[in-house]
Design an enzyme around this catalytic site. Structure first.
Site, short mmCIF file in Angstrom:
data_model
loop_
_atom_site.label_atom_id
_atom_site.label_comp_id
_atom_site.label_asym_id
_atom_site.label_seq_id
_atom_site.Cartn_x
_atom_site.Cartn_y
_atom_site.Cartn_z
N LYS A 9 -8.36 8.68 4.22
CA LYS A 9 -9.50 8.46 3.65
C LYS A 9 -10.21 9.29 2.66
O LYS A 9 -10.75 10.13 3.24
CB LYS A 9 -10.33 7.78 4.54
CG LYS A 9 -11.58 6.86 4.04
CD LYS A 9 -11.33 5.94 3.09
CE LYS A 9 -9.92 4.86 3.65
NZ LYS A 9 -9.32 4.02 2.25
N ARG A 69 0.65 -1.22 0.04
CA ARG A 69 -0.16 -0.11 -0.01
C ARG A 69 0.97 1.26 -0.01
O ARG A 69 1.81 1.40 1.03
CB ARG A 69 -0.95 0.06 1.29
CG ARG A 69 -1.78 -1.01 1.05
CD ARG A 69 -2.91 -0.97 2.23
NE ARG A 69 -3.97 -0.06 1.77
CZ ARG A 69 -4.93 0.53 2.68
NH1 ARG A 69 -5.33 0.06 3.74
NH2 ARG A 69 -5.82 1.23 2.02
N ASP A 111 -3.26 9.48 6.82
CA ASP A 111 -2.34 8.34 6.29
C ASP A 111 -0.96 8.86 6.23
O ASP A 111 0.35 8.14 6.07
CB ASP A 111 -2.82 7.77 5.11
CG ASP A 111 -3.99 6.67 5.51
OD1 ASP A 111 -4.81 7.15 5.95
OD2 ASP A 111 -3.63 5.57 5.91
#
Ligand code: MRU
Length: 345
Positions: free
Chosen positions: A244, A87, A233
């Site tokens: 998000k 990711r 993040d």
């Protein structure tokens, strides 16, 4: 309720894709399986991804048969590369992998390096857990008695392998006796809010209302939201924050309605090497996640789909960034530089 637990020669993770219907734990000993679990969001949330990545490197290292240090380190690099490719957005993963890389330079022989890597993964886990506990204590001060707080995605114990970021701040204020109410967004496409935040709020006994992402403006316009708090993040040096998908929309709405917008994140989420959010890599995920809900098709076959997993909220929309090293206010660059001057790499 632990997102991930180290069991000496394997990890135990709670499969977050099965929540809230089933609490299924998986025991994984192969680094490839942990890499798949990260990519498939069985374990998710920036700090938890970093912790899982570190344990994956440790387990991968334990599997390497080579006894010569150079060959061992070459194989270890390939393992680190595999985990790095799972990711792209969460800074915590890359910071953890950098720390694991540095730990591999410390031992004289392969056995010593393996021990150092296991110890470093455990230290990364402990550090993330401690940081989220501390930032939650600091952030709880910002939430006033009687507040209604809007939060997005899932940022609790499961997302952090610790106490939580945005959710941790809410939980800490609640534990201190403040009367709070929460609006939790469902968080399309993968419903981390509806599936996991609602489940965690229920367990914590905090009163909340679950809403769809598109209802947020309605409740803000009616004066029903006192503040918005989200996780992150990756945070660039100027404070631009990737979180998000849908977070940017919330920030713009919050500014329009004069509602404070807080970001809560450990310093491991901050990437001072990036001048602005334009440099943050945004993960693009499979179209199935948009055209299906929990496996059920909701769109005509073959339609064109976009699925960016994160968006970037420009720093002017952010009131404050809550970290374990303090609450940073505008101009964020100064505050971030100051914090990083006092942090070990
Ligand atoms: O795709 P996910 O579920 O890993 O995304 C999680 C988030 O966006 C969280 O808000 C973020 O990781 C910070 S909270 C720990």
């Amino acid at each position: 309720m632990k997102a991930i637990e180290w069991l000496g020669n394997r990890v135990r993770i709670l499969d977050q894709t099965r929540l809230p219907q089933e609490e299924v734990y998986l025991e994984l000993s192969r680094y490839q399986d942990i890499a798949s679990a990260i990519a498939e969001l069985k374990i998710r949330g920036a700090p938890a991804i970093g912790v899982a990545g570190a344990y994956a490197v440790a387990l991968g290292a334990l599997e390497i048969k080579a006894t010569a240090k150079t060959e061992f380190l070459r194989k270890l690099q390939a393992i680190i590369q595999t985990i790095a490719s799972t990711r792209p957005t969460a800074r915590n993963l890359f910071r953890a992998l950098e720390r694991m890389g540095r730990a591999s330079e410390s031992g004289k022989n392969v056995d010593q390096i393996k021990t150092a890597l296991v110890n470093e993964a455990i230290a990364i886990h402990t550090g993330e857990a401690e940081a989220t506990r501390r930032l939650s204590q600091l952030g709880a001060e910002l939430l006033k008695d009687g507040f209604t707080i809007l939060t997005h995605c899932n940022t609790g114990a499961l997302a952090t392998a610790g106490y939580g970021t945005a959710f941790g701040v809410i939980k800490k204020a609640w534990e201190r006796g403040k009367k709070l109410r929460v609006f939790a967004t469902e968080t399309r496409p993968l419903l981390q809010g509806a599936r996991i935040t609602a489940w965690e709020l229920n367990k914590a006994g905090i009163p909340f209302t679950l809403i769809t992402d598109s209802m947020t403006g309605y409740f803000m316009s009616r004066g029903e939201v006192d503040c918005v708090i989200v996780g992150a993040d990756r945070i660039a040096l100027n404070g631009d924050t990737a979180n998000k998908i849908g977070t940017y929309t919330l920030a713009v709405l919050a500014k329009e309605h004069n509602i404070p917008f807080y970001v809560a994140a450990p310093t491991t989420t901050i990437d001072p090497s990036l001048a602005s959010g334009a440099e943050i890599p945004i993960e693009q995920r499979s179209s199935d996640e948009v055209t299906r809900i929990q496996g059920i098709s909701i769109a005509p076959e073959g339609v064109d789909v976009a699925n960016p997993a994160f968006d970037v909220t420009p720093h002017p929309y952010i009131t404050a960034i809550i970290t374990e090293s303090g609450i940073i206010r505008q101009p964020f660059g100064e505050g971030i530089k100051e914090i990083f001057r006092n942090l070990s790499p």
